[in-house]
Design a protein around this motif. Sequence first.
Motif, PDB file in Angstrom:
ATOM      1  N   GLU A  26       0.896  -1.178  -0.005  1.00 18.69           N
ATOM      2  CA  GLU A  26      -0.051   0.077   0.007  1.00 18.69           C
ATOM      3  C   GLU A  26       0.920   1.196   0.018  1.00 18.69           C
ATOM      4  OE1 GLU A  26      -2.744  -0.237   3.211  1.00 18.69           O
ATOM      5  OE2 GLU A  26      -3.645  -2.278   2.577  1.00 18.69           O
ATOM      6  N   LEU A  27       2.034   1.327   0.482  1.00 19.56           N
ATOM      7  CA  LEU A  27       3.120   2.343   0.716  1.00 19.56           C
ATOM      8  C   LEU A  27       3.622   2.476  -0.832  1.00 19.56           C
ATOM      9  CD1 LEU A  27       4.749   1.815   3.841  1.00 19.56           C
ATOM     10  CD2 LEU A  27       2.817   3.513   3.335  1.00 19.56           C
ATOM     11  N   GLY A  28       3.372   1.447  -1.778  1.00 23.62           N
ATOM     12  CA  GLY A  28       4.170   1.659  -3.127  1.00 23.62           C
ATOM     13  C   GLY A  28       5.236   0.561  -3.442  1.00 23.62           C
ATOM     14  N   TYR A  29       5.433  -0.170  -2.534  1.00 21.11           N
ATOM     15  CA  TYR A  29       6.586  -1.097  -2.586  1.00 21.11           C
ATOM     16  C   TYR A  29       5.995  -2.310  -3.647  1.00 21.11           C
ATOM     17  CZ  TYR A  29       9.281   1.093   0.793  1.00 21.11           C
ATOM     18  OH  TYR A  29       9.835   2.096   1.724  1.00 21.11           O
ATOM     19  N   GLU A  30       6.632  -2.966  -4.607  1.00 20.13           N
ATOM     20  CA  GLU A  30       6.316  -3.655  -5.463  1.00 20.13           C
ATOM     21  C   GLU A  30       7.383  -4.966  -5.526  1.00 20.13           C
ATOM     22  OE1 GLU A  30       6.126  -1.831  -9.311  1.00 20.13           O
ATOM     23  OE2 GLU A  30       4.214  -0.429  -8.574  1.00 20.13           O
ATOM     24  N   LYS A  31       6.517  -6.102  -6.016  1.00 24.21           N
ATOM     25  CA  LYS A  31       7.244  -7.293  -6.347  1.00 24.21           C
ATOM     26  C   LYS A  31       8.437  -6.932  -7.507  1.00 24.21           C
ATOM     27  CE  LYS A  31       6.467 -12.240  -6.864  1.00 24.21           C
ATOM     28  NZ  LYS A  31       5.509 -13.266  -7.186  1.00 24.21           N
ATOM     29  N   GLY A  32       9.390  -7.606  -7.162  1.00 20.62           N
ATOM     30  CA  GLY A  32      10.303  -7.570  -8.149  1.00 20.62           C
ATOM     31  C   GLY A  32      11.619  -6.583  -7.652  1.00 20.62           C
ATOM     32  N   LEU A  33      11.553  -5.989  -6.477  1.00 26.82           N
ATOM     33  CA  LEU A  33      12.292  -5.055  -6.038  1.00 26.82           C
ATOM     34  C   LEU A  33      13.899  -5.854  -5.390  1.00 26.82           C
ATOM     35  CD1 LEU A  33      12.672  -2.209  -5.188  1.00 26.82           C
ATOM     36  CD2 LEU A  33      11.808  -2.794  -3.110  1.00 26.82           C
ATOM     37  N   CYS A  34      13.631  -6.897  -5.040  1.00 28.50           N
ATOM     38  CA  CYS A  34      14.870  -7.823  -4.579  1.00 28.50           C
ATOM     39  C   CYS A  34      14.532  -9.268  -5.071  1.00 28.50           C
ATOM     40  CB  CYS A  34      14.970  -7.719  -3.063  1.00 28.50           C
ATOM     41  SG  CYS A  34      15.319  -6.108  -2.378  1.00 28.50           S
ATOM     42  N   PRO A  35      14.874  -9.556  -6.246  1.00 29.13           N
ATOM     43  CA  PRO A  35      14.651 -10.786  -6.910  1.00 29.13           C
ATOM     44  C   PRO A  35      15.387 -12.000  -6.310  1.00 29.13           C
ATOM     45  CG  PRO A  35      16.209  -9.533  -8.282  1.00 29.13           C
ATOM     46  CD  PRO A  35      15.620  -8.545  -7.355  1.00 29.13           C
ATOM     47  N   LYS A  36      16.482 -11.856  -5.808  1.00 31.43           N
ATOM     48  CA  LYS A  36      17.245 -12.884  -4.917  1.00 31.43           C
ATOM     49  C   LYS A  36      16.359 -13.337  -3.613  1.00 31.43           C
ATOM     50  CE  LYS A  36      21.788 -11.641  -6.755  1.00 31.43           C
ATOM     51  NZ  LYS A  36      23.171 -11.165  -6.483  1.00 31.43           N
ATOM     52  N   ALA A  37      15.931 -12.346  -2.994  1.00 31.89           N
ATOM     53  CA  ALA A  37      15.338 -12.455  -1.641  1.00 31.89           C
ATOM     54  C   ALA A  37      14.054 -13.164  -1.944  1.00 31.89           C
ATOM     55  CB  ALA A  37      15.046 -11.206  -0.833  1.00 31.89           C
TER      56      ALA A  37
END
Length: 396
Positions: A348-359
Amino acid sequence: MDKLAINGGEPVRDELLTYGKQSIDDDDIQAVVDVLKGDFLTTGPYVKEFENKIAEYVGAKYAVAVSNGTAGLHMACYAAGITEGDEVIVSSLTFAASSNAVLYCGGTPIFADIDPLTYNIDVKDIEKKITDKTKAIIPVDFTGQSVDMDAIKVLAEKHDLVIIEDAAHALGSEYKGEKVGSQADMVEFSFHPVKPITTAEGGIVTTNNEDYYEKMMEFRTHGITRDPDKLKVDHGPWYYEQQTLGYNYRLTDVQSALGTSQLSKLNNFIERRRGIVGMYNKALKDIEEITTPYEAEFSNSGWHIYVIKLNTEKLNVSRKEVFEALYAENIGVNVHYLPVYLHPYYEELGYEKGLCPKAEALYENIITLPLHPNMTNDDVKDVVDAMNKVLDYYRK
């Protein structure tokens, strides 16, 4: 092949073996009883004794005890001066507390990806994400294994950043032969029941910086001071002043007495944890369907948790089926952790999937096996037997 318990077969164990558990003995109980019979239940001499003993144990000048580890991170972020407009680079594969603490102060968490071997924060990714707004770095000692602190210090000195080490997993762990707790500007430890020692709930922040220490001492007690040298006016010996907006984050004497008693057993707890990890590593290292934990040469982990990675390409099911099958065998497995920014609140704050692919990729395949000092060798054997039973069934 034995029939899996989840399919109606006989489980490996009759009772659930939890992934983590406190280890409390009669000495711990007596320490708490002694406080209950005394004059102080909170803000008394046992808090200071506990702080001094923790500081001495980790080799730091100061320690400030608080009501929980998250409060400690919030307090450290405040002392570091994090405020609106500041960015703080944080670990992605961890509990939400470290990034939440940044939000509490009005800052913006910037998530860095993980090292694919240690699962700790990737120093190279930290460097990529430093901007003119970056104020601090909060690396996490995942599972108890120390981050590469010297490499992080190089970046911090280059860009004038504060390092707040989230060592909630790492009391008793070592970095290059020294106890974790004195290498960063501030270091937070947690005393939740599944942690290396417990105060039921509680935390502490260690530091060698007197300015940070004084700020944290006020912050945990409403921003109030009684120090005559700091008072704006002095009406008498009863007088105190609130000079900043702090919180009631105090730890009680009851909890501190428990923590002090627990601390005297920490080295034995760590030795047992390392012994269990040795047995796990020996029994599981040749199973192709899993990858056992890697430990860097500079780290001597106290092993808060033991995380394996499933090589699901060699299985005909996903992590979910393996997890459920192990639990049906009465092996209380867990998963640590969903990358923080994938929680709905952060989305909801705007963070999206794909930001840290290894994690993200690692998260899909990890399972935490039971690990605590109360475990017997037979308990360890049950975990190994259950792993073999389940993997034999789901092997391609």
